[in-house]
Structure formats: C-alpha cells, structure tokens
Write an enzyme that holds these catalytic residues in place. Structure first.
Site, PDB file in Angstrom:
ATOM      1  N   ASP A 132      75.035  14.531   3.662  1.00  0.00           N
ATOM      2  CA  ASP A 132      74.978  14.768   5.101  1.00  0.00           C
ATOM      3  C   ASP A 132      75.944  13.838   5.796  1.00  0.00           C
ATOM      4  O   ASP A 132      76.865  13.309   5.184  1.00  0.00           O
ATOM      5  CB  ASP A 132      73.538  14.561   5.601  1.00  0.00           C
ATOM      6  CG  ASP A 132      73.180  15.525   6.716  1.00  0.00           C
ATOM      7  OD1 ASP A 132      73.763  15.402   7.798  1.00  0.00           O
ATOM      8  OD2 ASP A 132      72.329  16.403   6.502  1.00  0.00           O
ATOM      9  N   HIS A 163      72.849  13.425  12.474  1.00  0.00           N
ATOM     10  CA  HIS A 163      72.346  14.562  11.704  1.00  0.00           C
ATOM     11  C   HIS A 163      71.691  14.099  10.406  1.00  0.00           C
ATOM     12  O   HIS A 163      70.597  14.547  10.036  1.00  0.00           O
ATOM     13  CB  HIS A 163      73.495  15.525  11.424  1.00  0.00           C
ATOM     14  CG  HIS A 163      73.069  16.849  10.872  1.00  0.00           C
ATOM     15  ND1 HIS A 163      72.990  17.095   9.518  1.00  0.00           N
ATOM     16  CD2 HIS A 163      72.701  17.992  11.487  1.00  0.00           C
ATOM     17  CE1 HIS A 163      72.603  18.343   9.322  1.00  0.00           C
ATOM     18  NE2 HIS A 163      72.409  18.914  10.497  1.00  0.00           N
ATOM     19  N   ALA A 177      74.964  28.656   0.392  1.00  0.00           N
ATOM     20  CA  ALA A 177      73.678  29.363   0.436  1.00  0.00           C
ATOM     21  C   ALA A 177      73.683  30.630  -0.406  1.00  0.00           C
ATOM     22  O   ALA A 177      72.622  31.178  -0.714  1.00  0.00           O
ATOM     23  CB  ALA A 177      73.331  29.702   1.891  1.00  0.00           C
ATOM     24  N   VAL A 190      70.399  28.244  -6.496  1.00  0.00           N
ATOM     25  CA  VAL A 190      69.896  27.276  -5.525  1.00  0.00           C
ATOM     26  C   VAL A 190      68.701  27.859  -4.784  1.00  0.00           C
ATOM     27  O   VAL A 190      68.382  29.041  -4.913  1.00  0.00           O
ATOM     28  CB  VAL A 190      70.985  26.877  -4.513  1.00  0.00           C
ATOM     29  CG1 VAL A 190      72.230  26.392  -5.222  1.00  0.00           C
ATOM     30  CG2 VAL A 190      71.311  28.035  -3.570  1.00  0.00           C
ATOM     31  N   SER A 247      69.012  23.222   9.417  1.00  0.00           N
ATOM     32  CA  SER A 247      69.207  21.848   8.961  1.00  0.00           C
ATOM     33  C   SER A 247      67.883  21.124   8.771  1.00  0.00           C
ATOM     34  O   SER A 247      67.810  20.150   8.014  1.00  0.00           O
ATOM     35  CB  SER A 247      70.057  21.070   9.972  1.00  0.00           C
ATOM     36  OG  SER A 247      71.398  21.468   9.922  1.00  0.00           O
TER      37      SER A 247
END
Length: 938
Positions: free
Chosen positions: A217, A258, A371, A376, A431
């Site tokens: 991040d 973030h 994604a 995943v 997020s």
C-alpha cells in the site's frame, strides 16, 4: 523465525556464461511502440523517458549449473517459507524452481551499459523495469536476451478521503452471532464485524495469531493507539528504497493515509473504538505507492513488494491497490496484466493474495488488475444492509470468469485516523472491504495452517451468503467468518480440565467433534505429557451417546505433577486441526496435588442506598483453578449479630448474585449495614477469599410534590385517529427525578369504550392509561391509579426515574363513529426526588464525579448523573458484567459542569435487555475511568 530479506538483486555464486539466444529483436508491445512513437505520450515522464518492463528469454542457466543454483537457493529459504510452499507443492518436492532464480546479472549489466536506469527486478516474471530514453529503448530491443518490452502500467487516482467521524449507529444489522457471548467491545467496527460473523470466531479464541500478513500500500503510521500492538516483522519503502514506510518530509502530503487506514481494517485493536478481524496477526509492510493524484501508482513497485513479502515469510498478501492504465478490458483475462501474473505466481508458492475489485462501477464498469487473477481472492464492497456498493467494480473477467469472489462492508468503514494517534474516522471503497477479508482469511489459516490458497478461497466462497447463485456483483456473497473457519477440519467442543487434587485418576478428557466432510479413517487422538516430558498418544473413543461425543483417559499422576494435553483430528479431506489451535506450541494444562491457591473474587460495592431503591442486588465474579464451590454473604445491621451465610446464586460464566436479604420494612433511614462476600473453592480443605468488609448507609430521601393543571376544555372529535391533546409544562429547574405520579381526568363521553387516553412524558415515554375498556359506560372521571385502572400498554412506573421537567401531553382518541365528547380538564400530580446525600459513597470535591443512578434497582429506565471538573472529550457507556458494551449513552465534547443521561434499558440495537446487573462507566476528559453498578429488574 523470519529472516529479513532486503530487496536487492541477488548475485548467484555460480561461474557460468549466460545462454544468449540467437533470436531476432524483442517483441515490442503495441502500447510501448505507441508511446515510443509519440513525443507527447502520457506515458512519458517529465524528462521524456519511459518506464518499461524488459522481459528476458531465459535465466541464463541450464543443466548442472541450473540444478546447483536451485539447490543453493532452496537452502537459503526460511523454514516458514519452505513449509508454506510445501502446502501446494508437496513436502517431497524441491521448494524452488527456475522462476525463483534472479534475473541473470549479465542481462542487467547489459541494460546498464546502454544507459538504462534500473528500478526493480522480478524473479518470477524474469523481468526488470527500467527508465529509458527512446534510443536506450531501441538498443534494449535489439539485445538477443530480451524477449519482450512493455510499458509499466500505472494509475492515477486520489486517495479516498477520511470521512468525518460519525456517531456510532443505534440500529445495526441482525446479530448473526447472538448465541455467542460478546467477546470484545468492537466500537465503531461492530456492524462490519457482525455482518461477517467474526464475533463467533473471536469467541473461539482465534485472532490471526501466528499468521503473517504482507500489506502492499502507501505509507503506514503504526504509532496509532489501535495499531501499536501489531508486530511489524519488517518494512520496506519500494518508492524511495529505504526501510522507512511512514510519511517523510520529502513525501507528498497524505502518503501514509491509505495504508494506515487499510492496515487498521486488517488488525486494529482498541476496545470501545475499533477492533478488526485479524488483530492478532504479524505484518510485513511494503510501501509500493504514493497514491496521490500527482504521482502515478506503478505496478513494478507492487511486483517487487509482492516477491519481497513472499521471501520474508508472508502467509497472506492484502492489497487494496490496482492497475489499469495501458490495459484494456480484454487484457483482464487472468494471464496478461503483470500484477495478475505475479499474483498467480504467488499463489503457486502457497501465498494467499487478497485484492480489491476496484471502485470503477460507474466509470469503466469493470475490474482492475490483479483482481482478474485466477488464484486470488477478489473482494467487492457492500453497504451495511449487504447491498452492493454503488462504486464496487463488477465482473466478469475478459475470459468469462465470475468476479469478485466474495464481498464485505466497504461503505463508511471505521478506520484509524492516519494523522491523529487517538483519532478515528470512516472511509469507503473496496480498499476497505479487502482488508476485512484478509483478516478473516488469517482466522481461517490460524485454525488450519496447512490449507492452500485455493482451499481458503473455497472455504470463504462456499460459506458466503449466495454460494448457490454467484454473480458478478457479490461473487459468492458476503462472507460468514465462523462458517469459513470451520469449513475444513474437525470442530472440537471441549472444556479444558481444571486442576485436581485427585492422584488416583483417571482424568477423563471429553469433547464433542463435528466435521462437515466427516472424520477421516484415523480416529481423533488425545496427546498428553507429564512435566514437559515425552508426548503420549491415546485414541479418543466414542462415548455411545452419539457420533459426536468422544472421550479418553489420562491415568492418575502423583502430587506436584503438571499435565499438558491437546486434541487432534483429521477430516475426510485430510485436513488436521488441533484443540487448542497450533498445538503443541499451545496446549491445555492442569496441576495435580493439594490445592493451596485461593480463589479470586471481584466485587464492586453497592454504595449507600435509599429506601426508594431498596433492596440492592449484590453481585460478584469468582473463579478458581479447581472450580468455585460457592459464594456466601454475611452482614451486620447497626453493629449487631452477624447474619448469614446467605448463598449467592450462580448465573454462569463466573457471575454470582443475590438480592440483599432484608425487606424495606426491616430497615430505616440512618441504619448502617456492613457486609462481606466470601468465595469457597472445591479443594478438600477449602480455600477462601473474602471481599473484606463493605459499608452502606441507608440515607434519608427528600421528596417534593407538584400538581400541574390543564383547565382548558377540548372537544373530542368523533372517529378521528389523530385525536386531541392537552398539555402541561414543568419548567427547567422546577422538578427532579420522578418517584411517583398520578393523573386526574374529567372527560364527558357517552361510551368510554370508544376512547383511548395516552400520557406522553417529556422524554417520549408513552403509557396507554385507557384503552377502550368499559364499553357502554359513560364518562371517564377520576384518578389513575387511585380510582382508575391503567389499561396499558405501559404502566405509570415506566415514568419512574425520568426527569419531570418539560412538556407533558395527554392524548384522547375517539376511534368509533357516532358520538362525540369533551375533555373538560386534567391534571398531573408529580412526586420527585430532591438530591440526596452520598456521604461515604462519593467524596465531593473539585474532581470529576460519577454519582449513583436513580432509581436503582430500576425498570425500565434510570438516570445517571456525573460532574466534570473541566471540559473535554467524555464518554458514558453501559456494559454487562462480562465487560461487553451494551449501549453508548454519550461520546462527545462537554464543558465542565453537572450532567444527566437516561438509560432506557435497551442496547445499541434498540432491543430490550434482560434483568441483571449492569456497569455504567465514565471516561473523563483526562482519560480517568470511573465505574458503578446498577440493577435492572424486569
């Protein structure tokens, strides 16, 4: 043990010439060729250079040197990494392959020789990222070892803002774990935790301990009060190339925002403020992005961070970032985007990657990389009601696979404030749904650490809210953490053995065992040892009381022996689970021999009492290593003879209570009572512990009477559900807390069976005084409750404890057509309490004070007064005896002064709570905590 691996290029100590292919010039990806041809390409830096990936044809090794290099590399892996890779490759297979070898040094040297500036290398992709001029790019493309050149994907997007801190909601989602005791006060996280059914998992003692989560991040501030407990095993800044991941002076403002907020949704732990699913995990922190509008996020940083975290022993990667610039929808096929390919490489090494679906539902209408990766867990976002969030990116992938996999809350999630170590706020986006699922995945792995990434994903998918009908909005649905955690492996229902004085034994160890897939062929086992000796194994046997009940015996042991034990079982899918988890490093223990350890008792004195609140409820918590045999009350009235013992009642979970065994007729104002509580354990020669003598005085109580009269005449309209109302007002400072009240009425009507009369207090309490009773009877005149019966719902006692000050309303409704009437007058007779002395209970003075609640016991509401010596942030909340939050009464900035709040006997969801003892706790502006007990009697 986790060994630090610094992210630099590793030079293998193997003397061998690289294998230079004789191929033609490298393939230039169309987007790279387009950028090269356009001097104004948005891919160019301010200096005109391009950031590119250079993919190589081979590792520069083959044959015996290759085998030697792999053996050397395998020897350098930590035991933790080897064990994790063995989950997917098998224990008998070499834990490395050619994909783990670094880019050959001669290839990198050749790139430097043309002037290219190296940024990162990727072992798994056999690639490196460089900043290059056009001429340098052309020369690299002509190198025979180079297979392909492409742009490094980036994205420009603002970090999600920290939304203003909102008051905690009074009404939340259905508590799916209502059967489980509230283990923690989750504060603002409660609704997200309940939506995922995490409470039930925490009640099992699972927190994510022994699981390592790598977080990719922006920067991270780990000094926040909700984050400082987290073990940070290592950290690296892939943007600046140093170990400092917090925001530095040279970083763009907000660089840590973030990352800090996503970290808090994985592992925060600050009871009463914020608790996240995996608060027991350890972390590896990788700063891979600026994540500001001015500086693009770049995928080569992400790939470097991913490989670094894998090498350092991460079990899970939590990534709330994604990359889409330069990619088209057709590239989201699970095999094209660089981060997607890297994520699948991680999964092939046993590393579970959890990633956000993206926030592009209203823009591109599709996912972001990685994604779309095959292996995943892609996470979408829902709101508090479980509906897909307006921004959550939908699937499918370009090759038609359903995405996301699962969903969690991503709307107004509570987060740690990255710029205030005691502050909190809310933020929205996938997020924040992603790290919640990362925390849940850590709980799954803590219980069954041998699971592969695909098995963890299966557990989350198959137990989510819509496994039978997955779609491209929520995937398989909102996660159910408890069901996911228990999807694989046997589930034990075992109460640990207590210490014992018996040396003859045997010590029966019993448990319930269930397994979704059924138990494997091998029976479950009990492993035990004496005084840290060798472990011995005994098969658990069915008890005959059903297939889920099992038992085994540990033989008797001599005095002074410490016995350790744990349970283990394997299901039909070959997943083994222990109780406690992670045994034998964790284990149950008990001691054999004469017990001299006294029991423990905790009791909060009830304080001084008035006749108005008599009798008080005495309560305590008690525990002992052998078990509590009982708790007894002894007392003296005015120094007289000791009375007792009076046994307290065992309410379970260590809570014992008793209403004081004197009636109000047996005491008088001015009396003094002294008492003590004594707990006995189950030893042959009982050990006891006493609270010591406590004192309470019976205090005189002053009351005042006031009658409020409304002489106005009000016509009662026929068949009108809105009715008519009269009103009376008691001004501020003219009243107090209600002890008693009555209502006089003079109403003329031919048939009172058509009427309803309802009294409403200034605090909004409604009591139906007359509810269409007495059909055929004329007129309603008299006094409630002296000559008239309160029909209900409600009773006049419902007003007890409320403030008498403010506007009172009496509504009259005529609900049957045909006749009218007149309310000729009514009055309200109030008896309220003056302030009473609290000598011996609270010492008056200049400091903060928390006063006794009045009335006490109470039903259904009570008033709580407190005084602040100085202003500041103040919190008043109600807890049960286990310390679990029931209701916040206030959490706000207050000036110095005297305050009063009313608790209506309801929890934060508006549900009526049961009879019992509750704690009310005041946190003053200086952080001091004051607490008292109160009794609710339904």
């Amino acid at each position: 043990m986790i060994r630090r691996i610094v992210p630099v290029t590793v030079l293998l100590l193997v003397a061998v010439l690289p294998l230079i292919a004789t191929a033609t010039s490298a393939s230039m990806a169309p987007r790279a060729a387009a950028a090269l041809a356009a001097v104004d390409s948005p891919a160019r830096r301010d200096d005109g250079r391009l950031l590119v990936w250079v993919f190589y044809r081979d590792k520069g090794l083959s044959g015996a040197p290759l085998a030697m290099a792999l053996e050397q590399l395998a020897a350098e892996l930590s035991p933790r990494v080897i064990a994790r890779r063995a989950r997917v490759r098998g224990a008998d297979v070499l834990p490395v392959d050619a994909g783990d070898l670094p880019v050959h040094p001669s290839y990198l040297g050749a790139a430097r020789a043309v002037g290219a500036e190296l940024r990162h290398t990727s072992r798994w992709l056999n690639a490196a990222s460089f900043l290059v001029t056009d001429a340098q790019l052309q020369r690299l493309a002509d190198r025979p070892e180079v297979a392909r050149i492409d742009l490094v994907a980036t994205t420009r997007r603002p970090a999600p803002p920290l939304e203003p801190l909102l008051p905690e909601a009074v009404v939340g989602p259905k508590d799916k774990s209502a059967a489980a005791d509230r283990t923690w006060d989750y504060g603002g996280s409660l609704q997200a935790i309940q939506q995922l059914n995490v409470e039930a998992v925490h009640a099992l003692g699972l927190t994510g301990a022994d699981v390592v989560v790598g977080i990719l991040d922006t920067g991270f501030r780990t000094t926040h009060e909700a984050l400082r407990h987290i073990p940070v095993l290592d950290a690296w800044d892939f943007v600046d190339g140093d170990p400092i991941v917090d925001e530095e002076e040279t970083d763009p403002s907000g660089s840590r925002n973030h990352g800090t907020m996503t970290l808090s949704n994985v592992a925060a732990h600050r009871p009463g403020r914020m608790i996240s699913p995996g608060f027991g995990v350890s972390v590896l922190l990788a700063r891979t992005e600026h994540l500001t509008e001015e500086v693009p996020a770049e995928e080569d940083n992400w790939v470097a961070g991913l490989e670094w975290a894998e090498a350092n022993g991460a079990d899970i990667i939590s990534s709330s970032l994604g990359y889409i610039d330069w990619y088209e929808f057709e590239d989201l096929d699970g095999n094209t985007a660089v981060t997607t390919r890297a994520a699948d490489q991680a999964a092939a090494r046993g590393l579970l990657v959890v990633t956000s679906a993206g926030n592009d539902r209203l823009t591109t209408g599709s996912l972001i990389a990685p994604a779309d990766a095959d292996s995943v867990i892609t996470v979408g976002a829902v709101d508090n009601d479980g509906l897909v969030a307006w921004f959550s990116s939908p699937g499918p992938t370009a090759d038609g696979r359903i995405k996301p996999d699962v969903a969690a809350r991503g709307v107004s999630n509570t987060v740690a404030n990255p710029n205030d170590d005691r502050g909190y706020g809310t933020a929205s986006g996938t997020s924040f749904s992603c790290p919640l699922i990362s925390g849940v995945a850590a709980l799954v792995l803590e219980r069954a650490p041998q699971l592969t990434p695909i098995q963890v994903r299966e557990a989350l998918r198959q137990t989510a809210s819509q496994p039978g009908a997955p779609d491209n909005d929520l995937g398989w649905g909102v996660v159910d953490a408890y069901a996911a955690v228990t999807w694989f492996g046997p589930v034990f229902g075992h109460t640990p053995q207590r210490d014992t004085e018996s040396t003859s034994g045997p010590y029966a160890v019993g448990t319930f065992i269930t397994a979704r897939a059924g138990l494997g062929a091998a029976p479950p086992q009990l492993l035990w040892r004496v005084d840290a000796g060798n472990w011995q194994t005994v098969e658990l046997m069915p008890t005959g009381g059903g297939p889920v009940s099992w038992i085994a015996d540990i033989p008797g042991q001599p005095n002074g022996t410490t016995v350790d034990y744990y349970l283990t079982g394997t299901d039909a899918e070959n997943v083994t689970v222990t109780d406690p988890v992670r045994a034998p490093s964790r284990r149950h223990s008990f001691v054999v021999g004469p017990d001299t350890t006294p029991p423990v008792i905790s009791h909060f004195p009830v304080g001084n009492q008035t006749l108005y609140v008599w009798p008080p409820l005495l309560s305590c918590t008690a525990d002992d290593n052998l078990g509590v045999a009982g708790v007894d009350l002894h007392f003296r009235l005015n120094g007289g003879l000791e009375q007792g013992p009076y046994p307290l009642v065992d309410f379970g979970d260590g809570v014992w209570s008793l209403v004081f065994p004197l009636t109000v007729d047996e005491i008088a104002a001015g009396d003094r009572l002294t008492y003590d509580l004594t707990v006995r354990d189950q030893a042959a020669l009982a050990n006891t512990t006493s609270t010591g003598t406590r004192t309470m005085d019976i205090i005189a109580m002053d009351t005042r009477d006031t009658t409020l009269v409304d002489p106005t005449s009000y016509p009662v309209p026929d068949d009108d559900p809105t009715g008519v109302y009269g009103q009376v007002v008691l001004g501020a400072g003219a009243g107090g807390e209600i002890w008693n009240l009555s209502v006089d009425i003079d109403l003329v009507h031919p048939d009172v069976g058509e009427l309803r009369a309802e009294l409403v207090s200034p605090l909004g309490t409604h009591v139906m005084l007359h509810n269409r009773s007495g059909a055929g009877t004329a007129d309603l005149a008299g006094n409630w409750p002296a000559t008239l019966t309160v029909d209900g719902p409600g009773d006049l006692d419902d007003f007890r404890g409320e403030s008498s000050e403010g506007l009172w309303l009496l509504y009259i409704y005529d609900e049957v057509a045909g006749q009218t009437g007149t309310l000729q007058g009514w009055s309200l007779n109030l008896t309220y309490i003056d302030e009473v002395s609290t000598a011996g209970d609270v010492v008056p003075g200049p400091g903060d004070r928390l006063l006794p609640n009045v009335p006490n016991p109470f039903n259904p509401r009570t008033g709580i007064r407190f005084e602040l010596a100085r202003g500041g942030r103040t919190r008043l909340a109600v807890y049960d005896l286990r310390g679990m939050l029931v209701r916040d009464l206030l959490d706000e900035e207050l000036a110095a002064g005297l305050y009063r709040r009313v608790w209506d006997g309801r929890d934060r969801h508006g549900r009526t709570v049961g009879s019992g003892i509750y704690l009310y706790r005041l946190v003053t502006p200086d952080g001091a905590v004051r607490q008292r007990k109160m009794t609710l009697l339904r």
